[in-house]
Design a protein around this motif. Structure first.
Motif, short mmCIF file in Angstrom:
data_model
loop_
_atom_site.label_atom_id
_atom_site.label_comp_id
_atom_site.label_asym_id
_atom_site.label_seq_id
_atom_site.Cartn_x
_atom_site.Cartn_y
_atom_site.Cartn_z
N SER A 143 50.76 44.21 150.90
CA SER A 143 49.75 43.75 151.86
C SER A 143 48.75 44.84 152.21
O SER A 143 47.68 44.55 152.72
CB SER A 143 50.42 43.21 153.12
OG SER A 143 51.29 44.16 153.66
N SER A 144 49.08 46.12 151.93
CA SER A 144 48.10 47.17 152.24
C SER A 144 47.01 47.24 151.16
O SER A 144 45.85 47.47 151.47
CB SER A 144 48.79 48.52 152.43
OG SER A 144 49.50 48.87 151.29
N THR A 145 47.39 47.03 149.92
CA THR A 145 46.38 47.06 148.86
C THR A 145 45.93 45.65 148.48
O THR A 145 45.01 45.47 147.71
CB THR A 145 46.95 47.72 147.58
OG1 THR A 145 48.10 46.98 147.18
CG2 THR A 145 47.35 49.16 147.84
N HIS A 146 46.61 44.64 149.03
CA HIS A 146 46.32 43.24 148.74
C HIS A 146 46.47 42.93 147.26
O HIS A 146 45.70 42.16 146.68
CB HIS A 146 44.90 42.88 149.23
CG HIS A 146 44.91 41.66 150.09
ND1 HIS A 146 44.66 40.40 149.58
CD2 HIS A 146 45.17 41.51 151.39
CE1 HIS A 146 44.77 39.53 150.57
NE2 HIS A 146 45.09 40.18 151.68
N ARG A 147 47.49 43.54 146.64
CA ARG A 147 47.70 43.31 145.21
C ARG A 147 49.01 42.59 144.96
O ARG A 147 50.01 42.81 145.62
CB ARG A 147 47.74 44.64 144.47
CG ARG A 147 46.36 45.14 144.08
CD ARG A 147 46.47 46.29 143.13
NE ARG A 147 46.69 45.85 141.75
CZ ARG A 147 47.12 46.67 140.79
NH1 ARG A 147 47.39 47.91 141.05
NH2 ARG A 147 47.28 46.21 139.57
N THR A 148 48.94 41.70 143.98
CA THR A 148 50.13 41.00 143.55
C THR A 148 50.28 41.23 142.05
O THR A 148 49.31 41.07 141.31
CB THR A 148 49.98 39.48 143.78
OG1 THR A 148 49.50 39.28 145.09
CG2 THR A 148 51.30 38.77 143.63
N PRO A 159 43.22 33.88 149.33
CA PRO A 159 43.74 34.47 150.57
C PRO A 159 44.92 33.69 151.17
O PRO A 159 45.88 34.30 151.65
CB PRO A 159 42.54 34.48 151.52
CG PRO A 159 41.47 33.71 150.85
CD PRO A 159 41.79 33.59 149.40
N PHE A 162 47.94 34.19 149.00
CA PHE A 162 48.47 35.55 149.22
C PHE A 162 49.35 35.59 150.46
O PHE A 162 50.48 36.09 150.44
CB PHE A 162 47.32 36.56 149.35
CG PHE A 162 47.79 37.98 149.42
CD1 PHE A 162 47.95 38.74 148.28
CD2 PHE A 162 48.11 38.56 150.65
CE1 PHE A 162 48.41 40.06 148.34
CE2 PHE A 162 48.58 39.87 150.72
CZ PHE A 162 48.73 40.62 149.57
N LYS A 163 48.84 35.03 151.55
CA LYS A 163 49.60 35.02 152.82
C LYS A 163 50.90 34.23 152.67
O LYS A 163 51.95 34.61 153.18
CB LYS A 163 48.76 34.37 153.93
CG LYS A 163 48.06 35.38 154.81
CD LYS A 163 47.52 34.72 156.07
CE LYS A 163 48.38 35.03 157.28
NZ LYS A 163 47.78 34.51 158.54
N HIS A 166 53.32 36.15 150.58
CA HIS A 166 53.84 37.28 151.35
C HIS A 166 54.92 36.80 152.31
O HIS A 166 55.99 37.42 152.42
CB HIS A 166 52.71 37.98 152.11
CG HIS A 166 53.15 39.27 152.73
ND1 HIS A 166 53.68 39.35 154.00
CD2 HIS A 166 53.18 40.53 152.23
CE1 HIS A 166 54.02 40.61 154.24
NE2 HIS A 166 53.72 41.34 153.20
#
Ligand code: CA
Length: 236
Positions: A143-148, A159, A162-163, A166
């Motif tokens: 979640s800090s780099t927003h990478r998967t 987005p 992603f949430k 997560h």
């Protein structure tokens, strides 16, 4: 969330503003009152609140105009906004949400409802815990780099997906009902139906490719993320 979230109440009716402020104060919030757009602007320049409760009908600039202006202001645009109004019809509701409001409350509302919505919007807007990536069976989310990534390959997620991922990964192996996912990922937003969850789950699985099978449908219960899907037929 901070222990005492600051809330800017923009309302020209003193009795309503007072009622809102008293209830917020009694429930652990720090309300500030502004009776029109000019004083609200002054408050926002002095310090940024955690949330704005904005009346629609105000002397001078209307709540709708203010919402639009604030949403275009890089300093203010990320502050959650709930619109208050006597207008309850669909068109106004849509106009309010289009102007960037996070939620909408038609007067008269109960203080209980107000508090529930304030909490839901704050929860929804509060940032995910920053830092470490979560890694499950080769699937990694940060979640800090927003990478998967999956098996070292970067995945492209919207987005909401992603949430959603997560949340599922942070609570892996646990079954989440659609209602629980709406509450945790979207906040208790009244205008979102449960089937929206299914749409985003579908998109999430598509975006995950081979790792999509880790997002399991639990019949009659909801969804879970699991490292070991029991069988491919479980994945609908
Ligand atoms: Ca008013």
């Amino acid at each position: 969330m901070k222990t005492m979230p600051a809330i800017l109440v923009v309302e020209d009716e003193p009795s309503i503003a007072e009622l809102i402020a008293v209830n917020l104060r009694h429930n652990g919030f720090r309300p500030t009152w502004a009776m029109d757009g000019v004083s609200a602007q002054r408050e926002l320049e002095a310090s940024l609140p955690d949330l704005i409760l904005l009346d629609w009908m105000l002397p001078g600039e209307s709540g709708l105009q203010l919402a639009r202006r604030w949403r275009a202001d890089p300093r203010i645009k990320d502050i959650p906004l709930i619109m208050l109004t006597a207008r309850g019809d669909e068109e106004d509701r849509v106009a309010g949400l289009d102007a960037g409001a996070d939620d909408y409350m038609a007067k008269p509302f109960s203080t209980k409802e107000m508090l529930a919505r304030v909490r839901a919007v704050l929860r929804r807007r509060s940032p995910e815990p920053v830092g470490e990536a979560i890694v499950i069976a080769g699937l990694s989310i940060d979640s800090s780099t927003h990478r998967t990534t999956y098996a070292g390959q970067t995945l492209k997620l919207g987005p909401t997906e992603f949430k959603l991922l997560h949340h599922l990964m942070a609570n892996a192996e646990r079954v989440h009902s659609r209602g629980q996912l709406l509450d945790k990922v979207w906040g208790d937003h009244v205008y979102i139906e449960e089937r929206t969850v299914d749409v985003h789950i579908k998109r999430l699985r598509e975006a995950l490719g081979a790792a999509g099978r880790m997002v399991e449908t639990v019949r009659g219960a909801g969804y879970r993320l699991t490292a070991k899907p029991i069988s491919a037929t479980m994945v609908v």
